[in-house]
Design a protein around this motif. Structure first.
Motif, short mmCIF file in Angstrom:
data_model
loop_
_atom_site.label_atom_id
_atom_site.label_comp_id
_atom_site.label_asym_id
_atom_site.label_seq_id
_atom_site.Cartn_x
_atom_site.Cartn_y
_atom_site.Cartn_z
N ASP A 122 46.96 94.81 50.56
CA ASP A 122 46.80 95.52 49.24
C ASP A 122 48.28 94.96 48.41
O ASP A 122 48.85 95.67 47.73
CB ASP A 122 47.51 96.95 49.54
CG ASP A 122 46.32 97.72 50.29
OD1 ASP A 122 45.08 97.21 49.91
OD2 ASP A 122 46.61 98.53 51.06
N GLU A 123 48.29 93.60 48.22
CA GLU A 123 49.52 92.78 47.41
C GLU A 123 49.08 92.86 46.01
O GLU A 123 47.97 93.03 45.61
CB GLU A 123 49.36 91.31 47.84
CG GLU A 123 50.58 90.62 47.00
CD GLU A 123 50.47 89.07 47.22
OE1 GLU A 123 51.05 88.46 46.45
OE2 GLU A 123 49.67 88.68 48.24
N THR A 124 50.16 93.52 45.36
CA THR A 124 50.24 93.35 43.87
C THR A 124 50.83 92.19 43.21
O THR A 124 51.84 91.69 43.71
CB THR A 124 51.02 94.68 43.30
OG1 THR A 124 50.62 95.99 43.76
CG2 THR A 124 51.24 94.87 41.74
N SER A 125 50.25 91.71 42.31
CA SER A 125 50.67 90.44 41.60
C SER A 125 50.85 90.74 40.14
O SER A 125 50.46 91.82 39.70
CB SER A 125 49.78 89.07 41.82
OG SER A 125 48.36 89.53 41.21
N VAL A 126 51.65 89.88 39.34
CA VAL A 126 51.83 89.89 38.03
C VAL A 126 50.43 89.05 37.26
O VAL A 126 50.53 87.75 37.49
CB VAL A 126 53.13 89.47 37.47
CG1 VAL A 126 53.12 89.67 36.11
CG2 VAL A 126 54.12 90.46 38.01
N LEU A 127 49.76 89.58 36.72
CA LEU A 127 48.60 88.69 36.12
C LEU A 127 49.02 87.84 34.90
O LEU A 127 50.10 88.20 34.34
CB LEU A 127 47.70 89.68 35.34
CG LEU A 127 46.87 90.69 36.12
CD1 LEU A 127 45.78 91.51 35.42
CD2 LEU A 127 46.11 89.97 37.37
N ALA A 128 48.45 86.77 35.01
CA ALA A 128 48.82 85.51 33.99
C ALA A 128 49.02 86.12 32.29
O ALA A 128 50.02 85.76 31.99
CB ALA A 128 47.83 84.72 33.62
N ALA A 129 48.42 87.13 31.95
CA ALA A 129 48.70 87.89 30.55
C ALA A 129 49.70 88.33 30.38
O ALA A 129 50.53 88.42 29.51
CB ALA A 129 47.32 88.81 30.37
N PHE A 130 50.32 88.87 31.72
CA PHE A 130 51.89 89.28 31.63
C PHE A 130 52.96 88.54 31.82
O PHE A 130 54.04 89.05 32.30
CB PHE A 130 51.93 90.76 32.17
CG PHE A 130 50.88 91.82 31.90
CD1 PHE A 130 50.75 92.26 30.66
CD2 PHE A 130 49.56 91.97 32.83
CE1 PHE A 130 49.63 93.13 30.17
CE2 PHE A 130 48.72 93.08 32.42
CZ PHE A 130 48.70 93.48 31.14
N THR A 131 52.64 87.19 31.72
CA THR A 131 53.84 86.32 31.86
C THR A 131 54.24 85.79 30.68
O THR A 131 53.54 86.16 29.58
CB THR A 131 53.30 85.01 32.89
OG1 THR A 131 52.25 84.43 32.26
CG2 THR A 131 53.09 85.86 34.08
N ARG A 132 55.27 85.00 30.68
CA ARG A 132 56.03 84.64 29.32
C ARG A 132 54.69 83.57 28.51
O ARG A 132 54.79 83.57 27.46
CB ARG A 132 57.20 83.75 29.72
CG ARG A 132 57.92 83.63 28.16
CD ARG A 132 59.39 83.28 28.59
NE ARG A 132 60.15 83.00 27.31
CZ ARG A 132 61.52 83.12 27.28
NH1 ARG A 132 62.23 83.60 28.31
NH2 ARG A 132 62.12 83.03 26.12
#
Length: 401
Positions: A80-90
């Motif tokens: 159940d890992e959570t990652s930061v999607l590419a759209a929410f990166t700089r």
């Protein structure tokens, strides 16, 4: 059939060349007008919004998500890992901003999309912050992906540095949140991240002075100078006094120094055992153990920081993460060391003995091997009472596993 990125890019370039070389300007203008009509129609549909831009950016194979593996280097997956999607990166934000600018320039009137753009930017900012907050909240679970002693050692060796996972994620957050954190009304946990970043810089300078003994010699003069500066400057931008800022820096430097003193345990099971013995044997108030020093420094650091609001919990879990990790590592290494000693000094001595009375005498007699073990290498970690008998001693919230 889906085209690979290299081929798709070539087709895009070919189309641009086609438009550049096109001599029929009337035909191009007619086509442009048709496309503008379609674009206006799409943007003015009922319930239309721009949230699809996030999905579009996430499909870009040149961009990547931020994952636990990026920081922990673990070889096992985390459930159940959570990652930061590419759209929410700089980089993802830069792509969205560029597309919005391009879309505005393509419209006959940029005001057509102005309302949707404002609504999207407000939604996107909130979603951006939420993505990083959720990632920070599950970040300590990255330890679940570490496989075996070698990976635990490798992470422990860099835990006290900026290359360690916990300090690295805070550095990454400071960089990734910057484009949206400049605006007003940011969540309190973001303010803590930037306050932490500034404190780290001050701590590095203050630590260098303290190692040379400069601060100790100039304490009185320094305090007078601080008082004068505060009278002229008042409070700093974050609402803290200059003296409070210096206290924060000193506490964080002490924390980092204590972590560095623990790091040698990553390379030696015997050193880990010796460190654990010190913790379980000494009074926290007078002990010189770096574990107690780190805990005291964290308490002082936390007291000097502005925070305490809902949502700040994950920030402090990440800041304390290096100490928690090293404490777990040292206790686990100590358990392995004791197990080795138990096998060599106890189990080997009764190997092949089948008579139960003889086994009990050899183990639990006055000079029994088990009693020697309990009163010897295991003594710091075991306590005894009339009600409970022998039981595992608990220090810093944990016992030897």
């Amino acid at each position: 059939q889906k085209l690979i990125p290299e081929i798709r890019k070539k087709f895009v370039n070919l189309h641009l060349y086609y438009l550049a070389w096109q001599l029929n300007t009337a035909g191009l203008n007619r086509k442009m007008n048709e496309l503008q009509v379609w674009l206006t129609h799409i943007l003015t549909l009922e319930n239309a919004n721009l949230e699809w831009l996030v999905t579009w950016v996430n499909t870009d194979e040149s961009l990547s998500c931020v994952t636990l593996e990026d920081f922990w280097g673990a070889s096992l997956p985390v459930t159940d890992e959570t990652s930061v999607l590419a759209a929410f990166t700089r980089k993802g934000k830069e792509q969205i901003d560029a597309f919005l600018n391009e879309m505005e320039s393509a419209l006959p009137d940029p005001l057509i999309v102005a309302g949707q753009k404002l609504e999207f930017q407000a939604w996107y900012r909130k979603a951006y912050f939420e993505a990083w907050h959720n990632f920070g909240a599950i970040f300590p679970r990255g330890v679940e992906g570490l496989k075996g002693r070698e990976e635990w050692q490798r992470v422990a060796a860099r835990m006290a540095t900026d290359q360690g996972p916990y300090f690295a994620i805070l550095n990454t957050m400071a960089a990734e949140l910057e484009p949206l954190a400049k605006e007003k009304d940011v969540p309190s946990w973001i303010g803590l991240i930037y306050e932490f970043k500034a404190t780290k810089v001050r701590a590095a300078s203050q630590g260098a002075f303290e190692e040379k003994g400069a601060l100790a010699k100039a304490t009185k003069q320094g305090k007078n100078l601080i008082n004068k500066l505060e009278k002229k400057m008042g409070k700093l931008d974050n609402g803290k006094s200059l003296e409070a800022e210096l206290r924060s820096a000193k506490a964080f430097w002490e924390y980092k120094r204590a972590l560095a003193e623990i790091t040698p345990a990553s390379g030696s099971r015997t050193v880990a055992y010796q460190m654990a013995t010190q913790v379980y044997s000494e009074d926290p108030a007078t002990s010189k153990s770096p574990f107690f020093a780190a805990r005291m420094a964290i308490d002082k650091f936390k007291a000097s920081m502005i925070g305490g609001k809902s949502g700040d919990e994950f920030f402090w879990k990440v800041v304390v993460g290096p100490l928690d990790y090293l404490w777990t590592f040292v206790r686990t290494e100590t358990a392995c060391h004791l197990q080795d000693l138990w096998e060599k000094e106890v189990l080997v001595e009764i190997q092949g003995v089948s008579d139960e009375r003889t086994v009990n005498r050899l183990l639990l007699g006055e000079d029994g091997y088990a009693m020697k073990f309990v009163n010897g290498p295991a003594a710091p970690f075991v306590s005894r009472s009339l009600q409970r008998g022998y039981y595992a001693k608990k220090v810093l919230g944990a016992w030897i596993p």
